[in-house]
Design a protein around this motif. Sequence first.
Motif, PDB file in Angstrom:
ATOM      1  N   SER A   5       0.902  -1.216   0.017  1.00 49.64           N
ATOM      2  CA  SER A   5      -0.077  -0.087  -0.032  1.00 49.64           C
ATOM      3  C   SER A   5       0.871   1.397   0.116  1.00 49.64           C
ATOM      4  O   SER A   5       0.460   2.282  -0.190  1.00 49.64           O
ATOM      5  CB  SER A   5      -0.797   0.124   1.438  1.00 49.64           C
ATOM      6  N   LYS A  63     -10.393   2.371   1.811  1.00 57.59           N
ATOM      7  CA  LYS A  63     -10.529   2.196   0.526  1.00 57.59           C
ATOM      8  C   LYS A  63     -11.657   3.145  -0.144  1.00 57.59           C
ATOM      9  O   LYS A  63     -12.810   3.300   0.682  1.00 57.59           O
ATOM     10  CB  LYS A  63     -10.822   0.687   0.001  1.00 57.59           C
ATOM     11  N   CYS A 228     -10.720  -1.112   5.704  1.00 58.14           N
ATOM     12  CA  CYS A 228     -10.707  -2.258   5.220  1.00 58.14           C
ATOM     13  C   CYS A 228      -9.160  -2.924   5.886  1.00 58.14           C
ATOM     14  O   CYS A 228      -8.511  -2.107   6.593  1.00 58.14           O
ATOM     15  CB  CYS A 228     -10.428  -2.361   3.625  1.00 58.14           C
ATOM     16  N   GLU A 232      -5.776  -4.582   1.387  1.00 54.25           N
ATOM     17  CA  GLU A 232      -6.762  -3.868   0.487  1.00 54.25           C
ATOM     18  C   GLU A 232      -6.885  -2.427   0.490  1.00 54.25           C
ATOM     19  O   GLU A 232      -7.406  -1.722  -0.223  1.00 54.25           O
ATOM     20  CB  GLU A 232      -8.332  -4.233   0.699  1.00 54.25           C
ATOM     21  N   ASP A 233      -5.821  -1.800   1.142  1.00 54.81           N
ATOM     22  CA  ASP A 233      -5.628  -0.429   1.474  1.00 54.81           C
ATOM     23  C   ASP A 233      -5.603   0.170  -0.031  1.00 54.81           C
ATOM     24  O   ASP A 233      -4.823  -0.234  -0.903  1.00 54.81           O
ATOM     25  CB  ASP A 233      -4.271  -0.011   2.098  1.00 54.81           C
ATOM     26  N   GLY A 234      -6.106   1.639   0.024  1.00 54.12           N
ATOM     27  CA  GLY A 234      -6.510   2.300  -1.313  1.00 54.12           C
ATOM     28  C   GLY A 234      -5.830   3.630  -1.065  1.00 54.12           C
ATOM     29  O   GLY A 234      -5.970   4.257  -2.213  1.00 54.12           O
ATOM     30  N   ARG A 394      -6.238   4.331  -4.945  1.00 55.26           N
ATOM     31  CA  ARG A 394      -6.687   3.362  -5.817  1.00 55.26           C
ATOM     32  C   ARG A 394      -8.204   3.494  -5.691  1.00 55.26           C
ATOM     33  O   ARG A 394      -8.876   3.535  -4.576  1.00 55.26           O
ATOM     34  CB  ARG A 394      -6.334   2.027  -5.579  1.00 55.26           C
TER      35      ARG A 394
END
Length: 396
Positions: A5, A63, A228, A232-234, A394
Amino acid sequence: MANASGFFTPTMRISSSININRSGFRCPVVISKRIRCSGTSQGVESFSPPESRAQRLVNKGCKLIGCGSAVPNLQISNDDLAKIVDTNDEWISARTGIRNRRILTGNESLTGLAVEAAQKALEMAEVKPDDVDLILLCTSTPEDLFGGAPQIQKALGCKGNPLAFDITAACSGFVLGLVSASCYIRGGGFKNVLVIGADSLSRYVDWTDRGTCILFGDGAGAVLVQACDSEEDGLFGFDLHSDGDGNRHLNAGIKESTTTEALGTTNGSALGFPPNRSSFSCIKMNGTEVFRFAVSVVPQTIEASLSKAGLNRSDIDWLLLHQANQRIIDGVATRLEVPKDRVISNLAKYGNTSAASIPLALDEAVRSGKVKKGQTIATAGFGAGLTWGSAILRWG
C-alpha cells in the motif's frame, strides 16, 4: 518495512501509539514485557498480550467504494457572460479551457447539492446512512456561519447522530478531507466516512470583473471512504502544505459595513462598540501569480506522494487535478510525463468548482466507465490559503 500500500507497517517492533504525519502513516509498535516480582530467578516473564485496539488499528487500511455528484440546473455559457462583461468565448476558452459553468439560483441550495451527491455515493457503496460514522464537508462557502455538515447529516437521516463538521481549505479541501478520513479510520477505528466537496463560489464573484467571473461555478461531489484490511488499502501516500504568505494573491477577506450605529454611551462610542457588521468581499485574484504557483508546486507534491508510496510515475493510471485552468492541468501532465489520454478533465463543462471539482470529475469518470476498479489515481488540489496537497489512491 513498506507494504504494497505504500505505507510503513510493523515487522517485530510495535509502539504504544500510532504516529500519523503529513507524509503518510508510519506505524511501528512495541510489544511490552510484564515484570513479575516473585522473589525467584523466574521473576521476569515475556508474553504476547491479547490484540490491543492499537494493534488492530495498525492493520487497518481504507478504500474508496462509492462516489456521487450534483450540479445546479442553470448553465451559463461564455456567450452568456459576454453579454454582461467585456469578453468572448474564444478569449475565455483559449486562456482557461472553460466553456460553461453551473450557477445556483432560485430554490436550489449548496446543502441540497451536497446531500444529493452524498446519497448517490452511499447508494453506489451500498452503505446505509445509519452506518455512516463521520461526515466531512469540505467547503469554503457554507450556508451557515457555523458550518453546513450537521444539516447534511440531518437531511441524510443518519439516526446515530454521527459527527459532522466542515473543513475549510478552499480548492485543496477535498484532498485534505480524504487524508482526514483515512486518519479517522486508521487512528480512530471509524468504518464509514463520507467526504463531500461542495462550493458555491458564484455567490462571492464580482460579475463585472472579467478576470474572475469567467472562472467559477457551483457544484458538489462526494465519496464514501471505508475501513478495510491493510492488504486492500487504497490510499498509498499523501503530501500536504500551506503558505499564508501567498494569501495576498487569492483571497476573499472580511469587509465592514459603516452603517452600524454605536451605543448611546461615551464608552461605547470611544471604543467603537458594537463593531460594524461584516460580510465577505468578492474573490480577488492575481491570476498570473496563482498560475505560477500551481505549475510549480503541483508536480512537486505529486512526486513527493509517489515517493512516499513507493511508486513511480509509470504506476499512475489517471491524473486527476483540481479543475482550475486547462493550461495548468496540461502543464502539470507534461512535467510528469502523463499522456493526455490519462488525464481526467471536465473543466470545460463546469469551470472551477473549488472543493467540488475533484470528486465531481471523479464521479463522472467512474460512472462513464473511464476509471475502473483497481486503477491508481494521482490527485492534487491547490488554491487559496495558499494551500496545496496530493494523494495517490486506488479506486474501489
